[in-house]
Design a protein around this motif. Structure first.
Motif, PDB file in Angstrom:
ATOM      1  N   ASP A  64      76.974  -2.165 -27.833  1.00  0.00           N
ATOM      2  CA  ASP A  64      75.899  -1.923 -26.861  1.00  0.00           C
ATOM      3  C   ASP A  64      76.345  -0.950 -25.782  1.00  0.00           C
ATOM      4  OD1 ASP A  64      73.398  -2.295 -25.529  1.00  0.00           O
ATOM      5  OD2 ASP A  64      74.362  -3.721 -24.177  1.00  0.00           O
ATOM      6  N   ARG A  65      77.578  -1.107 -25.306  1.00  0.00           N
ATOM      7  CA  ARG A  65      78.090  -0.194 -24.280  1.00  0.00           C
ATOM      8  C   ARG A  65      78.162   1.237 -24.820  1.00  0.00           C
ATOM      9  NH1 ARG A  65      81.394  -4.778 -23.219  1.00  0.00           N
ATOM     10  NH2 ARG A  65      83.096  -3.975 -24.525  1.00  0.00           N
ATOM     11  N   SER A  66      78.555   1.371 -26.080  1.00  0.00           N
ATOM     12  CA  SER A  66      78.645   2.701 -26.684  1.00  0.00           C
ATOM     13  C   SER A  66      77.269   3.334 -26.845  1.00  0.00           C
ATOM     14  CB  SER A  66      79.335   2.603 -28.051  1.00  0.00           C
ATOM     15  OG  SER A  66      80.644   2.087 -27.924  1.00  0.00           O
ATOM     16  N   LEU A  67      76.302   2.541 -27.300  1.00  0.00           N
ATOM     17  CA  LEU A  67      74.949   3.058 -27.492  1.00  0.00           C
ATOM     18  C   LEU A  67      74.300   3.429 -26.158  1.00  0.00           C
ATOM     19  CD1 LEU A  67      73.711   0.640 -30.299  1.00  0.00           C
ATOM     20  CD2 LEU A  67      74.130   3.101 -30.522  1.00  0.00           C
ATOM     21  N   LYS A  68      74.591   2.667 -25.132  1.00  0.00           N
ATOM     22  CA  LYS A  68      74.072   3.004 -23.802  1.00  0.00           C
ATOM     23  C   LYS A  68      74.595   4.363 -23.349  1.00  0.00           C
ATOM     24  CE  LYS A  68      73.271  -1.631 -21.882  1.00  0.00           C
ATOM     25  NZ  LYS A  68      73.779  -2.669 -20.935  1.00  0.00           N
ATOM     26  N   SER A  69      75.861   4.622 -23.624  1.00  0.00           N
ATOM     27  CA  SER A  69      76.438   5.903 -23.225  1.00  0.00           C
ATOM     28  C   SER A  69      75.809   7.062 -23.993  1.00  0.00           C
ATOM     29  CB  SER A  69      77.951   5.895 -23.437  1.00  0.00           C
ATOM     30  OG  SER A  69      78.265   5.849 -24.821  1.00  0.00           O
ATOM     31  N   GLY A  71      72.601   6.989 -24.777  1.00  0.00           N
ATOM     32  CA  GLY A  71      71.242   7.114 -24.260  1.00  0.00           C
ATOM     33  C   GLY A  71      70.242   6.097 -24.743  1.00  0.00           C
ATOM     34  N   SER A  72      70.610   5.246 -25.743  1.00  0.00           N
ATOM     35  CA  SER A  72      69.655   4.273 -26.268  1.00  0.00           C
ATOM     36  C   SER A  72      70.354   2.942 -26.501  1.00  0.00           C
ATOM     37  CB  SER A  72      69.043   4.783 -27.585  1.00  0.00           C
ATOM     38  OG  SER A  72      67.987   3.954 -28.003  1.00  0.00           O
ATOM     39  N   PRO A  73      70.244   2.005 -25.565  1.00  0.00           N
ATOM     40  CA  PRO A  73      70.956   0.732 -25.674  1.00  0.00           C
ATOM     41  C   PRO A  73      70.485  -0.109 -26.860  1.00  0.00           C
ATOM     42  CG  PRO A  73      69.393   0.666 -23.864  1.00  0.00           C
ATOM     43  CD  PRO A  73      69.441   2.085 -24.334  1.00  0.00           C
ATOM     44  N   PRO A 175      65.814   7.391 -26.448  1.00  0.00           N
ATOM     45  CA  PRO A 175      65.114   6.114 -26.630  1.00  0.00           C
ATOM     46  C   PRO A 175      63.603   6.324 -26.724  1.00  0.00           C
ATOM     47  CG  PRO A 175      65.745   6.381 -24.336  1.00  0.00           C
ATOM     48  CD  PRO A 175      66.346   7.549 -25.081  1.00  0.00           C
ATOM     49  N   SER A 186      69.016 -11.522 -24.053  1.00  0.00           N
ATOM     50  CA  SER A 186      70.356 -11.118 -23.627  1.00  0.00           C
ATOM     51  C   SER A 186      71.370 -11.531 -24.691  1.00  0.00           C
ATOM     52  CB  SER A 186      70.713 -11.787 -22.302  1.00  0.00           C
ATOM     53  OG  SER A 186      70.828 -13.195 -22.477  1.00  0.00           O
TER      54      SER A 186
END
Length: 659
Positions: A64-69, A71-73, A175, A186
């Motif tokens: 999740d942290r990688s995908l957030k970086s 641009g799309s969590p 996203p 969560s």
């Protein structure tokens, strides 16, 4: 102006950014929605153990942290139906496409096929990719188009086939709109870890760091610092001398293609030095990669192997359904030090060396004659790196259920194994403190030690350390009798079948102990218009519904164009319980004893949130590779199964490599 296309990436056991074909394909579209769906009710008897769920939770957080970086969590969903959750995501964002990476176990194959058919019928584009293997199971076959049933022949053929290069990871994801309309949750709300488990799980973090970027570090450390000595250190059980990559590979945090390419490049680099030890180490390690490939290959082409032997003869084997001895084995109280040390390490840390797994599994099926499916299910519930297909292969191999497995009458003495793989006795002393003062001469067979030696060492056999639950001579006699009985029953069954046919019974013919090896057609001359990347499935019919495969009854799985795909069976008589993709060479009905293949209730899972409160009638699969620390999750009753839990926890140590 048309609205941008929206693609959903469905993550499962492919929790990485690098070399993820589904993610790379989706990133070419305008908008990408990454999702992870946790559906406990669909796990059934394959509900993961506590240690395995801990790893999954950490890996999801890392992804999740990688995908957030990018641009799309990652959107997390806890659902009662995976299909319903995907449909809800499609409706919320107006997606027109779903992509995911292949899984090969029987339950996932059926679920994925059902979802794909439903979505395609609704006009949704669905595409799947290979992210878990070097070679797809339907692409490897012999000169007759049949599936291989021996590893050497399979791997030799694989080494003649081209291997795809790794795919490029995306640099940015856009996203989609409408994500707020999805009923997400969560990470804590997924329910992968309850409050009672957290204290035990905290110990796991001392030895392991889940996550795809951490997997790269472990791979680099192994290749640069330990691969060269792999052939020598791989035989030691007192320290962790393996690659430690198994959990990363299981959860898809590491691409097997990347592992293979990295090791092969190192092999080419070392070739200039003409180092035979280095060559042996590389070949041995690549063989372990091949065994992982083979485990998926067998489960895909012979999907009944999670509950019965590949060899048809084994259905006549007289397994002993002895729940008390099963309990002693789980607790590490067999009276054989090396076996007990391995089982206690498994309970305390969630991991044991592959060599130790072979030793404890061999003792289980050859000394105790307990059904291999019981041991397989226990490994599934306890190993940190519990891998369904690898456990099937491991236990079938040890039990003699494969054409190239251990001989049926092979009996490996734990005493001899101890002298070979733990010559100084340090491994036994560490995990069995009762034997800490035993001299090395007697450490692996304390029952033969003089009373004076036992007294000085503080060992009281039968009191603070158990007597052997079976002696070697008795075990040998029982094993020989069991094998003889199996062949007698197998011969009688063949005579009965021939007697009911028009053929003349040749007593000399049916007296031959011939192996019943099933045959499956992998290659069939059918032209498909769909992409070759799409998941193929074996032809499965009339699978009996159970806790782990509801809705499978009457299923007729076909290819993308309605044609039957690879894995079609040459069959005339099928099981009442399972019409699989394989047929015995004797082409007759097989039966499985529910009493022997039902795992005892004392080993049932009682973890909160586990929909399967006890093992179902057919036990699933595991592998030789990490265990759990929580008695509740493993279904052990504290007053019965406590192997001095506090001392085990105090003795916990993270896996360490040999110097």
């Amino acid at each position: 102006m048309s609205s941008p296309s929206k693609t959903i990436v469905w993550f499962r056991r492919d929790l990485r950014i690098e070399d993820n074909p589904a993610l790379a394909a989706a990133a070419k579209d305008a908008c990408v929605l990454p999702i992870f769906i946790w559906c406990p009710s669909e796990e059934g008897q394959f509900y993961p153990g506590r240690a395995s769920r801990w790893w999954l939770k950490q890996s999801i957080a890392h992804l999740d942290r990688s995908l957030k970086s990018l641009g799309s969590p990652l959107v997390l969903i806890r659902a009662e139906s995976t299909l319903a959750a995907i449909l809800q995501c499609i409706g919320a964002i107006g997606a027109s496409r779903l992509v995911y990476n292949h899984l090969y176990d029987p339950v996932s194959l059926v679920r994925d096929h059902k979802i794909k058919n439903q979505l395609v019928a609704l006009g949704i584009s669905v595409q799947s990719f290979n992210a878990d293997l070097l070679f797809e199971p339907w692409d490897v076959y012999d000169e007759n188009g049949h599936a291989f049933t021996t590893f050497s022949a399979f791997w030799d053929k694989c080494m003649t086939l081209p291997i795809e290069l790794t795919s490029t990871p995306p640099w940015r994801l856009v996203p989609p709109t409408g994500v707020e309309n999805i009923q997400s949750c969560s990470l804590e709300d997924l329910g992968l870890e309850n409050e009672a488990e957290k204290s035990s799980n905290a110990l796991l973090s001392r030895g392991w760091t889940p996550g795809w970027s951490n997997a790269d570090k472990v791979l680099s450390e192994f290749v640069e610092g330990h691969l060269l000595e792999y052939s020598k250190n791989n035989m030691k059980v007192e320290r962790t001398t393996t690659s430690l990559l198994s959990p990363y590979l299981h959860f898809g945090e590491l691409s097997v293609r990347k592992v293979y390419q990295t090791v092969r490049m190192k092999q080419i680099y070392w070739a200039k030095d003409d180092d035979s030890d280095a060559e042996e180490s590389v070949n041995l390690f690549l063989r372990s990669i091949g065994l992982r490939e083979y485990s998926r290959y067998l489960c895909f082409n012979f999907p009944f192997t999670h509950e019965r032997s590949l060899l048809g003869n084994l259905k006549h084997y007289p397994w002993r359904a002895d729940e008390l001895q099963f309990k002693f084995w789980r607790q590490g109280r067999t009276g054989f030090p090396l076996v007990d040390a391995g089982m206690r390490e498994l309970w305390a840390t969630g991991w044991i060396h592959n060599r130790t797994r072979v030793i404890v599994a061999s003792f289980f099926v050859k000394f105790l004659l307990l059904p291999w499916t019981w041991g397989m299910k226990y490994f599934w519930d306890t190993l940190l790196d519990a891998d369904l297909e690898s456990d099937i292969l491991g236990w079938q191999y040890i039990s003699g259920s494969l054409p190239d497995g251990h001989e049926l009458n092979r009996l490996d003495s734990p005493e001899v194994q101890g002298n070979k793989f733990d010559p100084d006795g340090e491994y036994v002393r560490y995990w069995i403190p009762e034997l800490a003062r035993m001299p090395t001469e007697w450490i692996h067979h304390p029952w033969n030690a003089p009373k004076s030696v036992l007294m000085v060492a503080g060992v009281e056999l039968g009191l603070n350390y158990p007597e052997p639950i079976v002696d070697l001579n008795t075990a040998r006699e029982r094993l020989d009798d069991a094998v003889s009985m199996m062949w007698e029953l197998d011969r009688a069954a063949k005579i009965a079948i021939l007697s009911n046919s028009d053929e003349v019974v040749d007593d000399n013919l049916v007296s031959i102990n011939s192996l019943d090896i099933p045959k499956v057609i992998v290659k069939k001359e059918v032209v498909y218009s769909s992409s070759s990347l799409d998941q193929r499935v074996p032809s499965v019919h009339n699978i009996k519904a159970s806790s782990c495969n509801k809705g499978l009854k009457g299923l007729n799985v076909q290819g993308p164009n309605g044609d039957e795909l690879s894995g079609k069976v040459e069959t005339s008589v099928m099981d009442e319980d399972l019409r699989s993709t394989a047929e015995s060479s004797s082409a007759r009905k097989r039966s499985v004893s529910n009493r022997l293949f039902a795992v005892p209730n004392s080993c049932s899972s009682s973890s909160e949130g586990n929909p399967s409160k006890q093992y179902s009638s057919h036990a699933p699969m595991g592998s030789p590779l990490h265990p759990s620390l929580d008695a509740d999750q493993l279904g052990r009753e504290k007053e019965e199964d406590d192997v001095d839990a506090q001392s085990s926890i105090n003795a916990f140590r993270p896996p360490k490599r040999s110097a």
